[in-house]
Design a protein around this motif. Structure first.
Motif, PDB file in Angstrom:
ATOM      1  N   ALA A  93       0.833  -1.213   0.000  1.00 55.04           N
ATOM      2  CA  ALA A  93       0.000   0.000   0.000  1.00 55.04           C
ATOM      3  C   ALA A  93       0.861   1.255   0.000  1.00 55.04           C
ATOM      4  N   ALA A  94       1.924   1.272   0.802  1.00 55.13           N
ATOM      5  CA  ALA A  94       2.812   2.433   0.848  1.00 55.13           C
ATOM      6  C   ALA A  94       3.503   2.652  -0.494  1.00 55.13           C
ATOM      7  N   ALA A  95       4.008   1.578  -1.075  1.00 56.39           N
ATOM      8  CA  ALA A  95       4.688   1.686  -2.369  1.00 56.39           C
ATOM      9  C   ALA A  95       3.712   2.115  -3.462  1.00 56.39           C
ATOM     10  N   SER A  96       2.488   1.642  -3.395  1.00 56.28           N
ATOM     11  CA  SER A  96       1.476   2.023  -4.389  1.00 56.28           C
ATOM     12  C   SER A  96       1.199   3.523  -4.343  1.00 56.28           C
ATOM     13  N   VAL A  97       1.072   4.061  -3.145  1.00 52.43           N
ATOM     14  CA  VAL A  97       0.850   5.511  -3.004  1.00 52.43           C
ATOM     15  C   VAL A  97       2.052   6.273  -3.564  1.00 52.43           C
ATOM     16  N   ALA A  98       3.251   5.817  -3.244  1.00 58.52           N
ATOM     17  CA  ALA A  98       4.463   6.493  -3.721  1.00 58.52           C
ATOM     18  C   ALA A  98       4.515   6.514  -5.246  1.00 58.52           C
ATOM     19  N   VAL A  99       4.357   5.361  -5.846  1.00 59.78           N
ATOM     20  CA  VAL A  99       4.465   5.259  -7.307  1.00 59.78           C
ATOM     21  C   VAL A  99       3.370   6.062  -7.995  1.00 59.78           C
ATOM     22  N   GLU A 100       2.144   5.936  -7.526  1.00 57.22           N
ATOM     23  CA  GLU A 100       1.034   6.660  -8.155  1.00 57.22           C
ATOM     24  C   GLU A 100       1.203   8.170  -8.002  1.00 57.22           C
ATOM     25  N   THR A 101       1.619   8.631  -6.845  1.00 52.75           N
ATOM     26  CA  THR A 101       1.797  10.068  -6.629  1.00 52.75           C
ATOM     27  C   THR A 101       2.873  10.620  -7.556  1.00 52.75           C
ATOM     28  N   LEU A 102       3.976   9.899  -7.697  1.00 51.60           N
ATOM     29  CA  LEU A 102       5.055  10.391  -8.560  1.00 51.60           C
ATOM     30  C   LEU A 102       4.697  10.259 -10.042  1.00 51.60           C
ATOM     31  N   ARG A 103       3.993   9.192 -10.399  1.00 50.59           N
ATOM     32  CA  ARG A 103       3.590   9.031 -11.808  1.00 50.59           C
ATOM     33  C   ARG A 103       2.644  10.135 -12.268  1.00 50.59           C
ATOM     34  N   THR A 104       1.818  10.633 -11.381  1.00 48.19           N
ATOM     35  CA  THR A 104       0.811  11.625 -11.758  1.00 48.19           C
ATOM     36  C   THR A 104       1.213  13.057 -11.414  1.00 48.19           C
ATOM     37  N   ALA A 105       2.402  13.232 -10.880  1.00 41.72           N
ATOM     38  CA  ALA A 105       2.860  14.579 -10.517  1.00 41.72           C
ATOM     39  C   ALA A 105       3.081  15.428 -11.760  1.00 41.72           C
ATOM     40  N   GLU A 106       2.855  16.719 -11.610  1.00 39.45           N
ATOM     41  CA  GLU A 106       3.082  17.651 -12.723  1.00 39.45           C
ATOM     42  C   GLU A 106       4.562  17.780 -13.046  1.00 39.45           C
ATOM     43  N   TRP A 107       5.406  17.620 -12.027  1.00 39.27           N
ATOM     44  CA  TRP A 107       6.850  17.752 -12.224  1.00 39.27           C
ATOM     45  C   TRP A 107       7.558  16.741 -11.335  1.00 39.27           C
ATOM     46  N   VAL A 108       8.567  16.098 -11.894  1.00 41.31           N
ATOM     47  CA  VAL A 108       9.473  15.263 -11.110  1.00 41.31           C
ATOM     48  C   VAL A 108      10.897  15.539 -11.598  1.00 41.31           C
ATOM     49  N   PRO A 109      11.891  15.330 -10.742  1.00 39.04           N
ATOM     50  CA  PRO A 109      13.277  15.507 -11.187  1.00 39.04           C
ATOM     51  C   PRO A 109      13.624  14.525 -12.309  1.00 39.04           C
ATOM     52  N   GLU A 110      14.716  14.797 -12.985  1.00 38.84           N
ATOM     53  CA  GLU A 110      15.162  13.928 -14.069  1.00 38.84           C
ATOM     54  C   GLU A 110      15.398  12.496 -13.601  1.00 38.84           C
ATOM     55  N   ARG A 111      15.894  12.340 -12.385  1.00 41.08           N
ATOM     56  CA  ARG A 111      16.189  11.010 -11.845  1.00 41.08           C
ATOM     57  C   ARG A 111      15.452  10.832 -10.521  1.00 41.08           C
ATOM     58  N   VAL A 112      14.651   9.776 -10.450  1.00 33.97           N
ATOM     59  CA  VAL A 112      13.917   9.442  -9.235  1.00 33.97           C
ATOM     60  C   VAL A 112      14.274   8.014  -8.848  1.00 33.97           C
ATOM     61  N   VAL A 113      14.769   7.867  -7.622  1.00 33.09           N
ATOM     62  CA  VAL A 113      15.179   6.561  -7.113  1.00 33.09           C
ATOM     63  C   VAL A 113      14.285   6.181  -5.940  1.00 33.09           C
ATOM     64  N   PHE A 114      13.746   4.982  -5.995  1.00 34.98           N
ATOM     65  CA  PHE A 114      13.107   4.394  -4.826  1.00 34.98           C
ATOM     66  C   PHE A 114      14.181   3.541  -4.182  1.00 34.98           C
ATOM     67  N   CYS A 115      14.656   3.972  -3.041  1.00 41.99           N
ATOM     68  CA  CYS A 115      15.721   3.270  -2.342  1.00 41.99           C
ATOM     69  C   CYS A 115      15.090   2.316  -1.335  1.00 41.99           C
ATOM     70  N   THR A 116      15.393   1.042  -1.509  1.00 41.62           N
ATOM     71  CA  THR A 116      14.781   0.033  -0.650  1.00 41.62           C
ATOM     72  C   THR A 116      15.818  -0.596   0.260  1.00 41.62           C
ATOM     73  N   PHE A 117      15.303  -1.151   1.342  1.00 39.80           N
ATOM     74  CA  PHE A 117      16.145  -1.832   2.317  1.00 39.80           C
ATOM     75  C   PHE A 117      15.514  -3.198   2.529  1.00 39.80           C
TER      76      PHE A 117
END
Length: 168
Positions: free
Chosen positions: A132-156
């Motif tokens: 659920a957390a990852a889904s919110v993250a991905v959807e929010t960034l996919r639909t954002a008006e602007w994102v940086p050139e490089r977006v990293v999801f850093c996992t542990f």
């Protein structure tokens, strides 16, 4: 839009901004927050202490974000955000988590960040279910008006890495 998933210690990533999954005090804690504070050095704590409280003990309310220099980190900036504690999903947690990502993006844009690394905000000690957390993250960034050139999801950990990979 292509996103990267990298399983590593977020504090070693050479990006313009690291996102810190912080607590409302911004004075350090466990998990990602503690790791970032340790790696950045004592100047980060001093910078966080200098951020005005909006109410006693709160420098960054849940869903909002604040920015500091990265100090001893390879990143120029640390963007601190406070994710919601999971309370079953009926307390507005998804909206608050989406606000974390959106507010981080606003600060990144304002500071001309070209690369950013996000941890899995709220998916650790705050108990937000990983998918659920990852889904919110991905959807929010996919639909954002602007994102940086490089977006990293850093996992542990392997499980969270697989979760992000499946969503992307």
């Amino acid at each position: 839009m292509a996103f990267e998933v990298i399983q590593t210690d977020i504090t070693i990533l050479a990006v313009d901004a690291l996102v810190n999954a912080a607590n409302e005090s911004l004075l350090g804690g466990g998990g990602v927050d503690g790791a970032i504070h340790r790696a950045a050095g004592p100047a980060l704590l001093a910078a966080c202490r200098a951020i005005p409280e909006v109410r006693p003990g709160v420098r960054c309310p849940t869903g909002e974000a604040r920015i500091t220099p990265g100090f001893a980190l390879p990143a120029r900036f640390v963007i601190h955000t406070v994710g919601p504690v999971w309370r079953g999903g009926e307390q507005g947690e998804a909206d608050l988590l989406a606000a974390c990502y959106a507010n981080c993006l606003k600060l990144a844009r304002d500071h001309r960040v070209e690369s950013i690394a996000f941890p899995a905000i709220s998916a650790g000690i705050y108990g937000y279910p990983a998918h659920a957390a990852a889904s919110v993250a991905v959807e929010t960034l996919r639909t954002a008006e602007w994102v940086p050139e490089r977006v990293v999801f850093c996992t542990f950990g392997d499980a969270m890495t697989r979760t992000y990979m499946a969503l992307l």
